[in-house]
Design an enzyme around this catalytic site. Structure first.
Site, mmCIF file in Angstrom:
data_model
loop_
_atom_site.group_PDB
_atom_site.id
_atom_site.type_symbol
_atom_site.label_atom_id
_atom_site.label_comp_id
_atom_site.label_asym_id
_atom_site.label_seq_id
_atom_site.Cartn_x
_atom_site.Cartn_y
_atom_site.Cartn_z
ATOM 1 N N HIS A 1 0.865 -1.170 0.000
ATOM 2 C CA HIS A 1 0.000 0.000 0.000
ATOM 3 C C HIS A 1 0.899 1.216 0.000
ATOM 4 O O HIS A 1 1.717 1.384 0.891
ATOM 5 C CB HIS A 1 -0.897 0.006 1.243
ATOM 6 C CG HIS A 1 -1.806 1.190 1.278
ATOM 7 N ND1 HIS A 1 -3.121 1.129 0.905
ATOM 8 C CD2 HIS A 1 -1.573 2.475 1.615
ATOM 9 C CE1 HIS A 1 -3.671 2.331 1.025
ATOM 10 N NE2 HIS A 1 -2.753 3.161 1.455
ATOM 11 N N CYS A 2 0.797 2.026 -1.018
ATOM 12 C CA CYS A 2 1.703 3.157 -1.131
ATOM 13 C C CYS A 2 0.983 4.435 -0.722
ATOM 14 O O CYS A 2 0.080 4.885 -1.432
ATOM 15 C CB CYS A 2 2.199 3.284 -2.564
ATOM 16 S SG CYS A 2 3.447 4.571 -2.740
ATOM 17 N N PRO A 3 1.342 5.036 0.394
ATOM 18 C CA PRO A 3 0.669 6.277 0.786
ATOM 19 C C PRO A 3 1.005 7.425 -0.161
ATOM 20 O O PRO A 3 0.204 8.341 -0.317
ATOM 21 C CB PRO A 3 1.204 6.555 2.186
ATOM 22 C CG PRO A 3 2.323 5.618 2.412
ATOM 23 C CD PRO A 3 2.335 4.594 1.358
ATOM 24 N N GLY B 1 -1.451 7.152 -2.632
ATOM 25 C CA GLY B 1 -2.791 7.112 -2.064
ATOM 26 C C GLY B 1 -3.616 5.924 -2.499
ATOM 27 O O GLY B 1 -4.828 6.017 -2.638
ATOM 28 N N ASN B 2 -2.976 4.796 -2.727
ATOM 29 C CA ASN B 2 -3.718 3.633 -3.196
ATOM 30 C C ASN B 2 -2.859 2.391 -2.956
ATOM 31 O O ASN B 2 -1.664 2.493 -2.705
ATOM 32 C CB ASN B 2 -3.987 3.782 -4.697
ATOM 33 C CG ASN B 2 -5.199 2.988 -5.156
ATOM 34 O OD1 ASN B 2 -5.831 2.285 -4.377
ATOM 35 N ND2 ASN B 2 -5.529 3.102 -6.427
#
EC number: 2.3.1.225
Lengths: 167, 477
Positions: free
Chosen positions: B198-200, B203-204
């Site tokens: 999950h890559c902040p 944002g997804n």
């Protein structure tokens, strides 16, 4: 086409749903989409083993074709990348085309083979490609599963004369 | 009963009931119009949708906006302050190339952020019941008696893929056996196929459907960062040859800012690109690499069953292979007779299952109002708890230490998804994870507590929706 769909929906409403059988995914070849060809015991009295297996194998073949990695899929991928994926606004991917073929095939199978036996296949894409859901309907009318009333020559022709007009 | 003091009956103080609001006590005809909602509106995961379901992102998007701002501001300053000088002095190809790179970066970033990463829709109630029955049967057979009382063992299925034994785990939230390489993201509360992390920053989640966009984003961003850095330095050097170093800096102060941003970004972005290039060429996910699923250290016979054998094929498949369409059909309309997947848990699942049946809902407003109070409280109390660990992990150091550039972002981002909400089962033990154990150990207790919140929130959110509707109905009575 519309009348045939109408018939299947009539089937759903006229017969009562007895149970559902779920054909799970077969992951032994990795993450590609394949379904198990193991014959579920609940269908034993309803449909011939061979017909069922043939349907599942054909579906598996379609999915393999959709996910096939080869020259054409690379070409599509590169072309899409080169156009910054805008090309998908105009044309649909190979996968989507095959999914449409699959949905037509399932419809056809339902009309010709499954509905006359009181069964209904649900397209796996509606279940997130997790399962093939087979709904088993109980015969309400004496002859079983033919759709009540409505229209003319439909795919679910067989079903025998019986209680078709009983409504 | 006219409200406000008795008084003359001539003023009928009835307030007109607004017929605009969607109150369910209307005729069935109007109910049908209201009931035609799109599936994204009742999506059980913790995602945000925009543009009527076309755009899908994770719930926490703050860091994504930061990414956007950084890229836009730095590139904007470059085009405004450095390009005019460089275009004249050296060649106009510089702004041209920068422009192309910039558009590519933005395009891939937006694609990564807005697309469905490969979310697996949750099981319908029938499927879930069927699976539970099967699992129950096998457990009974295994245990000899029916297991009442003690906690059943974790539900796993083993399958042999290409000669390797792979365990498929049962997801308690989604009520499915996860396909191989899929994982459940606790931030988004979805199972995602071929889950990477999950890559902040985008944002997804990064999963099967958007991995190539993610990779192209970081690759092009590396080029853009290096490009801007190089030419900003060139610009300053050329100017200082004419007017001296300090004057050059005074003439173009923006260059300093750009140089600083680029300098710190280069290490992490280029490192990350290198890491993902390695992952692609060996056909692994970040998840698998950090857990060491296919490393030789686990055993001599351990190999990656998904790899195609050579680097070229692995790369081609990852980048140019077929893209499967989204399975969640966000913009489809809810059919009134199809069952919606139930929210997980404890006996109140009925309400989740009948979300689309507004006629039934009208009959049970009183019942629905009860959970609403508790869910509201839980919702409110859970939220800050959720917000802070996320913020602390993601907004931590925006520029990771140079010592481990490649893995830090992945590790930072990776701590977040690694949740299996099955409490007893630990994905991530410090001895299993080969790299930055400190980070991960620090992360996991936070993540654990977050899972508690998430579990509570996940089930309450869909109830919350129902109960809000219930309240609306109550108030209109």
């Amino acid at each position: 086409m519309a009348t045939e769909v109408h018939n299947l929906q009539e089937l759903r409403r006229s017969a009562s749903l007895a149970t559902k059988v779920f054909i799970q995914r077969d992951y032994s070849d990795g993450t590609i989409c394949q379904f198990q060809t193991k014959f579920p015991p609940e269908l034993d009295s309803r449909i011939e083993r061979q017909l069922f297996e043939e349907t599942v194998k054909t579906l598996n073949g379609f999915y393999a074709e959709a996910e096939k990695i080869g020259g054409s899929s690379y070409l599509e991928g590169c072309l899409a990348c080169a156009t910054a994926y805008f090309i998908f606004l105009c044309m649909e991917t190979h996968y989507e085309k095959v999914l449409k073929k699959i949905s037509r095939y399932i419809q056809e199978q339902n009309e010709k083979i499954f509905a006359p036996r009181g069964l209904l296949l649900t397209d796996p894409v509606e279940r997130g490609m997790r399962v093939i859901e087979i709904s088993i309907y109980e015969d309400r009318c004496s002859s079983g599963s033919s759709s009540s009333g409505s229209s003319s020559g439909s795919g679910s022709s067989s079903g025998g004369g019986g209680g078709a007009g009983s409504r | 009963m006219p409200p406000g003091g008795g008084g003359p009956m001539k003023d009928c103080e009835y307030s007109q009931i607004s017929t605009h609001s969607s109150s369910p006590m209307e005729s069935p005809h109007k109910k049908k119009k209201i009931a035609a909602r799109r599936k994204w509106e009742v999506f059980p995961g913790r995602n945000k949708f925009f543009c009527n379901g076309r755009i899908m992102m994770a719930r926490q998007t703050g860091v994504f906006y930061l990414t956007l701002v950084l890229i836009l501001v730095t590139s904007g300053l470059f085009f405004a302050f450095d390009c005019p000088y460089l275009a004249v002095k050296i060649t106009p190809a510089i702004p041209a190339v920068a422009g192309i790179l910039f558009f590519f970066v933005m395009g891939t970033l937006l694609r990564t952020s807005f697309s469905d990463p490969g979310v697996l829709p949750r099981a319908t109630p029938d499927e879930a019941a069927d699976l539970e029955r099967q699992i129950g049967n096998t457990e009974d057979i295994a245990n000899g008696t029916s297991s009442g009382g003690y906690r059943p063992p974790p539900r796993t299925k083993e399958v042999i893929i290409n000669g390797q034994t792979v365990k498929l785990k049962y997801c308690f939230t989604c009520k499915i056996f996860r396909p191989p390489r899929a994982s459940h993201c606790s931030l988004c509360d979805n199972c995602v196929e071929r889950f990477d992390h999950h890559c902040p920053w985008v944002g997804n989640c990064v999963g099967k459907r958007n991995y190539r966009f993610f990779y192209m984003f970081i690759l092009s961003l590396s080029f853009l960062t290096v490009f801007i850095f190089a030419f900003v330095l060139t610009h300053v050097i050329l100017r200082s040859q004419q007017t001296g170093f300090l004057n050059a800096l005074k003439d173009s102060p923006a260059s300093v800012l750009e140089a600083v941003v680029c300098f710190f970004s280069v290490w992490s972005i280029v490192g990350l690109s290198g890491f993902h290039t390695y992952l692609i060429s060996s056909n692994q996910t970040t998840n698998e690499d950090i857990k060491g699923s296919w490393s030789n250290k686990r055993g001599k016979e351990n190999y990656n069953p998904y790899s195609y054998g050579n680097i070229f094929t692995n790369c081609c498949v990852a980048l140019c292979g077929p893209i499967s369409p989204s399975l969640i059909d966000r913009r489809g309309y809810i059919q009134p007779d199809t069952p919606q997947p139930a929210a997980p848990s404890n006996g109140i699942t009925m309400y989740g299952a009948t979300q689309s049946q507004s006629d039934m809902a009208a009959a049970t407003p009183l019942l629905q109002s009860e959970p609403s109070l508790t869910s509201d409280e839980l919702h409110l109390s859970g939220k800050p708890g959720l917000g802070t660990p996320c913020a602390s992990l993601t907004l931590g150091p925006p520029t990771p230490p140079a010592s481990m550039p490649n893995l830090t972002e992945a590790a930072l981002a990776d701590v977040i998804p690694r949740k299996d909400e099955h409490m007893g089962h630990q994905f991530l033990t410090p001895d299993e994870a080969p790299s930055p154990p400190r980070l991960l150990a620090a992360g996991s207790p936070l993540a654990h507590s977050r899972t508690m919140h998430v579990l509570g929130l996940a089930s309450q959110d869909s109830l919350h929706e129902d109960s809000v509707r219930g309240l609306v109905k109550l108030s209109s009575v």
